[in-house]
Design a protein around this motif. Sequence first.
Motif, short mmCIF file in Angstrom:
data_model
loop_
_atom_site.label_atom_id
_atom_site.label_comp_id
_atom_site.label_asym_id
_atom_site.label_seq_id
_atom_site.Cartn_x
_atom_site.Cartn_y
_atom_site.Cartn_z
N SER A 155 -0.96 12.48 -0.27
CA SER A 155 -1.39 11.52 0.30
C SER A 155 -0.89 10.17 0.25
O SER A 155 -1.55 9.21 0.72
CB SER A 155 -3.01 11.36 -0.10
N SER A 156 0.23 10.23 -0.52
CA SER A 156 0.94 9.02 -0.66
C SER A 156 2.31 9.06 0.07
O SER A 156 2.60 9.57 0.70
CB SER A 156 1.47 8.75 -2.14
N SER A 168 1.01 -1.33 0.04
CA SER A 168 -0.06 0.01 -0.08
C SER A 168 0.97 1.24 -0.04
O SER A 168 2.04 1.52 0.79
CB SER A 168 -0.77 0.16 1.27
N ALA A 169 0.51 2.14 -0.82
CA ALA A 169 1.14 3.58 -0.72
C ALA A 169 0.35 4.54 -0.29
O ALA A 169 0.82 5.79 -0.35
CB ALA A 169 1.37 3.86 -2.40
N ALA A 170 -0.50 4.10 0.32
CA ALA A 170 -1.32 5.31 1.15
C ALA A 170 -0.60 5.74 2.40
O ALA A 170 -0.09 4.97 2.98
CB ALA A 170 -2.87 4.84 1.61
N ALA A 174 6.06 0.53 2.75
CA ALA A 174 5.69 1.71 2.43
C ALA A 174 5.93 2.69 3.61
O ALA A 174 5.78 2.12 4.81
CB ALA A 174 4.14 1.86 2.39
N HIS A 184 -4.96 1.63 4.50
CA HIS A 184 -4.08 1.70 3.28
C HIS A 184 -4.60 0.91 1.93
O HIS A 184 -4.87 -0.17 2.09
CB HIS A 184 -2.85 0.97 3.73
N ASP A 238 1.78 12.08 -4.47
CA ASP A 238 1.21 13.13 -4.10
C ASP A 238 1.18 13.31 -2.66
O ASP A 238 1.74 12.55 -1.88
CB ASP A 238 -0.30 13.06 -4.59
N ALA A 279 4.37 4.67 -8.29
CA ALA A 279 4.03 5.75 -8.86
C ALA A 279 5.11 6.80 -8.87
O ALA A 279 6.33 6.77 -8.33
CB ALA A 279 2.93 6.35 -7.80
N GLY A 292 -4.21 1.10 -2.44
CA GLY A 292 -3.67 1.84 -3.36
C GLY A 292 -2.14 0.83 -3.90
O GLY A 292 -2.50 -0.31 -3.44
N GLY A 311 2.13 0.77 -5.23
CA GLY A 311 3.52 1.44 -4.90
C GLY A 311 4.23 1.78 -5.91
O GLY A 311 5.13 2.49 -5.88
N PRO A 370 6.89 9.69 -3.15
CA PRO A 370 5.28 9.77 -3.25
C PRO A 370 4.85 10.40 -4.21
O PRO A 370 5.52 11.35 -4.84
CB PRO A 370 5.09 10.78 -1.79
#
Length: 474
Positions: free
Chosen positions: A316-317, A265-267, A336, A272, A314, A278, A274, A276, A312
């Motif tokens: 939120s990441s 998860s990249a949240a 993460a 979490h 953004d 990105a 999403g 990773g 990240p």
Amino acid sequence: MSTAPTTTTDEVPDAPDSSKPSAPARPSAAATLRPLVLRLHFYAGLLVAPFLLVAALSGALYAASFQAEKIIYADEFTVSVGDTKLPISEQVAAARKAHPEGTVAAVRPSPEDDATTRVMLSGVAGVGADHTLAVFVDPYTAKVEGALEQYGSTGALPLRTWLSEFHRNLHLGETGRLYSELAASWLWVIAGGGLVLWFARRRTQRKVRGTSGRRRTLGLHGTVGVWASAGFIFLSATGLTWSTYAGANIDVLRTSLGQSTPSVSAAAGGEHTGHGAAAGAGSTGEHGVGLDKVLAAARAEGLGDPVEIVPPADESSAYVVKQIQRSWPTKQDAVAVDPSTGEVLDVLRFADYPVLAKLTRWGIDAHTGVLFGIVNQLALMALALSLVLLILWGYRMWWQRGRASAFGRPIPRGAWQQVPPLLLVTLMAGVAVVGYYVPLLGIPLAAFIAVDVILGEIDHRRGGRTRGEQAGAK
């Protein structure tokens, strides 16, 4: 008064009359299938061979490119060993100073004492959307040793990228991928058919020594094909896993079975969800606690070299740090890390992957030549050479037999009429299922059957007789 004749134990009553012809033995199921397999192996090999030839030659070049890259790009890859490596943040800053364009997409810290650090930049003018500019930095002095365009998660540089694209799609984009999928779809069929024919022939014929001509070519073709068949089937199966149509069907099947490849998860907070992979934002890839503390947090979780740090995407990441070793033993763990606190938010271990996800990872890596290093690459080149020789011998046998007769008497039509109905229906059902999931096998096979039936009907109307008719006339 007469008595009934008696017989002794040496006499055989009811002896068959040798003057009466005996009924022919009913052929076994395997014997009835052999003509079908022979016909399929011959025509599939003849028509698909050009695609397989291109795939084999380009695949051999790709396998050799790993060692070629080490020689060609030695200046970018290696440095003199110094005393202490600089912090990752300083190395990235040096790369950004030399190449201020774009944004930091990922950083690969120097994995060995004499290796450079690789800083990947996305959004650079002149670099493709799915490519990055890899900047190579001396980890001891922060000197930039060079910059090269890079493609994919394997870190392919220009030479390997060009050969990879050529092998995959002939540099023709998505349309070109049909060639490689067609080759992969049929390779296992041709190899499997060849195995059936070889062992059937070995049961009925003894090896003839000192033969020449077509028999000698057939012997070479069969022997090499048997030894290489397992490799061909493996390459076919693994190649289909990331093909356009069959690959999509395989992904759907794996997902339905709960065997898809997981991702960390990249949240950055909360629940979490999403992924990773990105692209990062910012001129240096530094967010919150920075690259050095993020790397230290990953090390504390046991992520040894080689690793890749993804900034990240953004606000939120989170940062994602993942191992990128695909050679044996595979290292694919990922974590993460919260950019504001340096806390590890999520951990994904390769050991926890579903079975099919692991097999897919290993299969693809073996197919591309990275799982067992140079041994893997030499094995792939040997398989490619074997396939080239088999294709050449196959065409030579066709030439030696006589090209016109190869489409007539030696491989006659109507063999399917000899197959037991239950076996034929089962076989047709299996072919339909496989053809649905592997469309570039199913569609050409359906077209071949349709054309063959039409040609057979034309021949029949002109007075020709199928094998089934000949058998019935006996």
